[in-house]
Scaffold this motif. Structure first.
Motif, PDB file in Angstrom:
ATOM      1  N   ASN A  65       0.795  -1.236   0.000  1.00 45.40           N
ATOM      2  CA  ASN A  65       0.000   0.000   0.000  1.00 45.40           C
ATOM      3  C   ASN A  65       0.823   1.280   0.000  1.00 45.40           C
ATOM      4  OD1 ASN A  65       0.971  -0.016   2.587  1.00 45.40           O
ATOM      5  ND2 ASN A  65      -0.991  -0.473   3.562  1.00 45.40           N
ATOM      6  N   ASP A  66       2.122   1.200  -0.207  1.00 47.89           N
ATOM      7  CA  ASP A  66       2.945   2.411  -0.222  1.00 47.89           C
ATOM      8  C   ASP A  66       3.974   2.358  -1.355  1.00 47.89           C
ATOM      9  OD1 ASP A  66       4.432   0.376   0.781  1.00 47.89           O
ATOM     10  OD2 ASP A  66       5.133   1.416   2.567  1.00 47.89           O
ATOM     11  N   ASP A  67       3.534   1.841  -2.501  1.00 46.79           N
ATOM     12  CA  ASP A  67       4.382   1.767  -3.696  1.00 46.79           C
ATOM     13  C   ASP A  67       5.578   0.842  -3.528  1.00 46.79           C
ATOM     14  OD1 ASP A  67       2.812   3.392  -5.328  1.00 46.79           O
ATOM     15  OD2 ASP A  67       3.729   5.221  -4.545  1.00 46.79           O
ATOM     16  N   LYS A  68       5.484  -0.083  -2.610  1.00 42.18           N
ATOM     17  CA  LYS A  68       6.461  -1.166  -2.533  1.00 42.18           C
ATOM     18  C   LYS A  68       5.816  -2.431  -3.088  1.00 42.18           C
ATOM     19  CE  LYS A  68       9.108   0.391   1.542  1.00 42.18           C
ATOM     20  NZ  LYS A  68       8.227   1.377   2.172  1.00 42.18           N
ATOM     21  N   TYR A  69       6.666  -3.400  -3.415  1.00 37.52           N
ATOM     22  CA  TYR A  69       6.198  -4.665  -3.966  1.00 37.52           C
ATOM     23  C   TYR A  69       6.842  -5.815  -3.208  1.00 37.52           C
ATOM     24  CZ  TYR A  69       4.966  -1.600  -7.862  1.00 37.52           C
ATOM     25  OH  TYR A  69       4.468  -0.586  -8.625  1.00 37.52           O
ATOM     26  N   LEU A  70       6.049  -6.824  -2.927  1.00 37.52           N
ATOM     27  CA  LEU A  70       6.547  -8.039  -2.292  1.00 37.52           C
ATOM     28  C   LEU A  70       6.623  -9.119  -3.364  1.00 37.52           C
ATOM     29  CD1 LEU A  70       7.304  -9.724   0.248  1.00 37.52           C
ATOM     30  CD2 LEU A  70       4.863 -10.236   0.473  1.00 37.52           C
ATOM     31  N   ILE A  71       7.814  -9.653  -3.585  1.00 39.22           N
ATOM     32  CA  ILE A  71       8.027 -10.689  -4.586  1.00 39.22           C
ATOM     33  C   ILE A  71       8.277 -12.012  -3.870  1.00 39.22           C
ATOM     34  CG2 ILE A  71       9.445 -11.443  -6.530  1.00 39.22           C
ATOM     35  CD1 ILE A  71      10.198  -8.538  -6.996  1.00 39.22           C
TER      36      ILE A  71
ATOM     37  N   GLN B 187      11.675 -17.665  -1.014  1.00 35.26           N
ATOM     38  CA  GLN B 187      12.298 -16.384  -0.706  1.00 35.26           C
ATOM     39  C   GLN B 187      11.282 -15.261  -0.870  1.00 35.26           C
ATOM     40  OE1 GLN B 187      16.379 -15.971  -2.036  1.00 35.26           O
ATOM     41  NE2 GLN B 187      15.932 -13.967  -2.881  1.00 35.26           N
ATOM     42  N   ALA B 188      11.392 -14.238  -0.044  1.00 41.86           N
ATOM     43  CA  ALA B 188      10.555 -13.047  -0.154  1.00 41.86           C
ATOM     44  C   ALA B 188      11.466 -11.830  -0.248  1.00 41.86           C
ATOM     45  CB  ALA B 188       9.628 -12.919   1.047  1.00 41.86           C
ATOM     46  N   THR B 189      11.207 -11.004  -1.255  1.00 40.84           N
ATOM     47  CA  THR B 189      12.026  -9.818  -1.507  1.00 40.84           C
ATOM     48  C   THR B 189      11.110  -8.599  -1.626  1.00 40.84           C
ATOM     49  OG1 THR B 189      13.613 -11.177  -2.739  1.00 40.84           O
ATOM     50  CG2 THR B 189      13.749  -8.786  -3.038  1.00 40.84           C
ATOM     51  N   ILE B 190      11.501  -7.506  -0.984  1.00 38.34           N
ATOM     52  CA  ILE B 190      10.719  -6.269  -1.046  1.00 38.34           C
ATOM     53  C   ILE B 190      11.486  -5.249  -1.884  1.00 38.34           C
ATOM     54  CG2 ILE B 190       9.538  -4.480   0.283  1.00 38.34           C
ATOM     55  CD1 ILE B 190      10.006  -6.332   2.756  1.00 38.34           C
ATOM     56  N   ILE B 191      10.810  -4.678  -2.879  1.00 39.05           N
ATOM     57  CA  ILE B 191      11.443  -3.654  -3.702  1.00 39.05           C
ATOM     58  C   ILE B 191      10.509  -2.467  -3.881  1.00 39.05           C
ATOM     59  CG2 ILE B 191      12.747  -5.401  -4.994  1.00 39.05           C
ATOM     60  CD1 ILE B 191      10.911  -4.712  -7.417  1.00 39.05           C
ATOM     61  N   SER B 192      11.083  -1.355  -4.285  1.00 38.79           N
ATOM     62  CA  SER B 192      10.319  -0.219  -4.806  1.00 38.79           C
ATOM     63  C   SER B 192      11.084   0.302  -6.016  1.00 38.79           C
ATOM     64  CB  SER B 192      10.137   0.876  -3.749  1.00 38.79           C
ATOM     65  OG  SER B 192      11.385   1.361  -3.298  1.00 38.79           O
ATOM     66  N   ILE B 193      10.418   1.107  -6.823  1.00 40.46           N
ATOM     67  CA  ILE B 193      11.020   1.661  -8.030  1.00 40.46           C
ATOM     68  C   ILE B 193      11.036   3.184  -7.907  1.00 40.46           C
ATOM     69  CG2 ILE B 193      10.919   1.784 -10.538  1.00 40.46           C
ATOM     70  CD1 ILE B 193      11.219  -1.057  -9.607  1.00 40.46           C
ATOM     71  N   LYS B 194      12.209   3.780  -8.082  1.00 37.61           N
ATOM     72  CA  LYS B 194      12.314   5.239  -8.028  1.00 37.61           C
ATOM     73  C   LYS B 194      13.241   5.715  -9.138  1.00 37.61           C
ATOM     74  CE  LYS B 194      13.218   9.127  -4.937  1.00 37.61           C
ATOM     75  NZ  LYS B 194      13.602   9.551  -3.569  1.00 37.61           N
ATOM     76  N   ASN B 195      12.710   6.571 -10.007  1.00 40.85           N
ATOM     77  CA  ASN B 195      13.494   7.118 -11.130  1.00 40.85           C
ATOM     78  C   ASN B 195      14.138   6.012 -11.964  1.00 40.85           C
ATOM     79  OD1 ASN B 195      12.899   9.774 -10.287  1.00 40.85           O
ATOM     80  ND2 ASN B 195      14.650   9.760  -8.883  1.00 40.85           N
ATOM     81  N   GLY B 196      13.381   4.937 -12.166  1.00 37.40           N
ATOM     82  CA  GLY B 196      13.869   3.839 -12.989  1.00 37.40           C
ATOM     83  C   GLY B 196      14.875   2.937 -12.308  1.00 37.40           C
ATOM     84  N   LYS B 197      15.084   3.086 -11.016  1.00 42.23           N
ATOM     85  CA  LYS B 197      16.040   2.272 -10.276  1.00 42.23           C
ATOM     86  C   LYS B 197      15.316   1.404  -9.244  1.00 42.23           C
ATOM     87  CE  LYS B 197      19.749   4.099 -12.159  1.00 42.23           C
ATOM     88  NZ  LYS B 197      20.667   3.321 -13.021  1.00 42.23           N
ATOM     89  N   ILE B 198      15.877   0.224  -8.989  1.00 39.71           N
ATOM     90  CA  ILE B 198      15.326  -0.678  -7.973  1.00 39.71           C
ATOM     91  C   ILE B 198      15.909  -0.332  -6.613  1.00 39.71           C
ATOM     92  CG2 ILE B 198      15.061  -3.075  -7.252  1.00 39.71           C
ATOM     93  CD1 ILE B 198      15.673  -3.865 -10.125  1.00 39.71           C
ATOM     94  N   ILE B 199      15.049  -0.225  -5.621  1.00 39.21           N
ATOM     95  CA  ILE B 199      15.475  -0.040  -4.236  1.00 39.21           C
ATOM     96  C   ILE B 199      15.027  -1.272  -3.457  1.00 39.21           C
ATOM     97  CG2 ILE B 199      15.278   1.364  -2.154  1.00 39.21           C
ATOM     98  CD1 ILE B 199      14.568   3.723  -4.008  1.00 39.21           C
TER      99      ILE B 199
END
Length: 254
Positions: free
Chosen positions: A134-140, A157-169
């Motif tokens: 719910n805050d522009d993050k993604y659970l993979i 495995q569980a990985t949390i990412i977000s996308i900012k300016n075309g980059k993965i965080i």
């Protein structure tokens, strides 16, 4: 939940079945098919590159013949889309054979806006499902199993990412693995939580499952001595570790 298109390009399929793959068709399948083919060709060229004479570097028939006899090669792939279609992940699978054949994976994320693409961490496990938080993050959530050898393992495995300016965080889990478990307690490069256990005939299957209605991420795994189970809750942008239960395995297996 998520739109997925699976493309399987099989040149050699000796690995074990790794996981139940998604089966929802996506309209952009031709473009995705071509991208997967290009990634497979690129990765296989990298494997045999040192065996190619300089004068043959651009001869596709020479490269193809070396790939054909190579004991390591990539041979299939699929793509899975984020629920909001802001990115898609291509997972390429192959095998690396010595005394036994082991599965190998590479993953690439293609971001819609700005239009960029980049490799994910090495041996990124096959993606099973992507959840939008719910805050522009993604659970993979990722799943895999051993492909060869006498000892077989399941991996999740569980990985949390977000996308900012075309980059993965990457956003790390705050979880310390128990010292008496068989799983590694070293931090993953991408901050993910990674579980594995021996394949057994028991009902104590490896579990790593997210419920988007309750925001709970439940897990369960075992080693030779204990079974661990617990859950995280997603609160204020973080997965908070709420509970873990340790159960001793008796001689009867219960």
């Amino acid at each position: 939940m998520v739109r997925v298109f699976i493309i399987v390009l099989i040149f050699i399929l000796d690995c074990a079945n790794i996981h139940a793959q998604p089966k929802i068709t996506f309209k952009d399948h031709k473009a995705d098919h071509d991208i997967i083919s290009n990634y497979i060709n690129k990765l296989n060229r990298e494997i045999v590159y040192n065996d190619i004479n300089y004068k043959d570097k651009n001869k596709q028939d020479v490269i193809d013949s070396l790939i054909e006899v190579s004991r390591s090669k990539y041979n299939e792939g699929y793509v899975i889309y984020a629920p909001d279609n802001k990115f898609k992940v291509f997972v390429i699978k192959g095998e690396d054979c010595g005394a036994h054949c082991n599965c190998i994976y590479r993953a690439y994320i293609h971001i819609k806006e700005p239009k960029t693409k980049q490799a994910l961490t090495d041996n990124f496990l096959p993606v099973d499902v992507i959840f939008k938080l719910n805050d522009d993050k993604y659970l993979i959530i990722q799943k895999s199993s051993s492909c060869g050898g006498n000892v077989q393992y399941d991996y999740e495995q569980a990985t949390i990412i977000s996308i900012k300016n075309g980059k993965i965080i990457y956003h790390p889990f705050n979880y310390k693995n128990p010292i008496d478990r068989t799983n590694s307690n070293e931090s993953k490069e991408d901050g993910s939580i990674s579980l594995f256990q021996l394949m057994t005939d028991s009902n104590d299957n490896l579990v790593l499952k997210f419920n988007p209605k309750t925001n709970l991420l439940a897990y369960k795994y075992r080693n030779e001595a204990c079974i661990y189970s617990g859950y995280f809750k997603y609160e204020q942008g973080l997965f908070i570790h709420k509970k873990e239960i340790k159960r001793i395995i008796t001689s009867s297996g219960n």
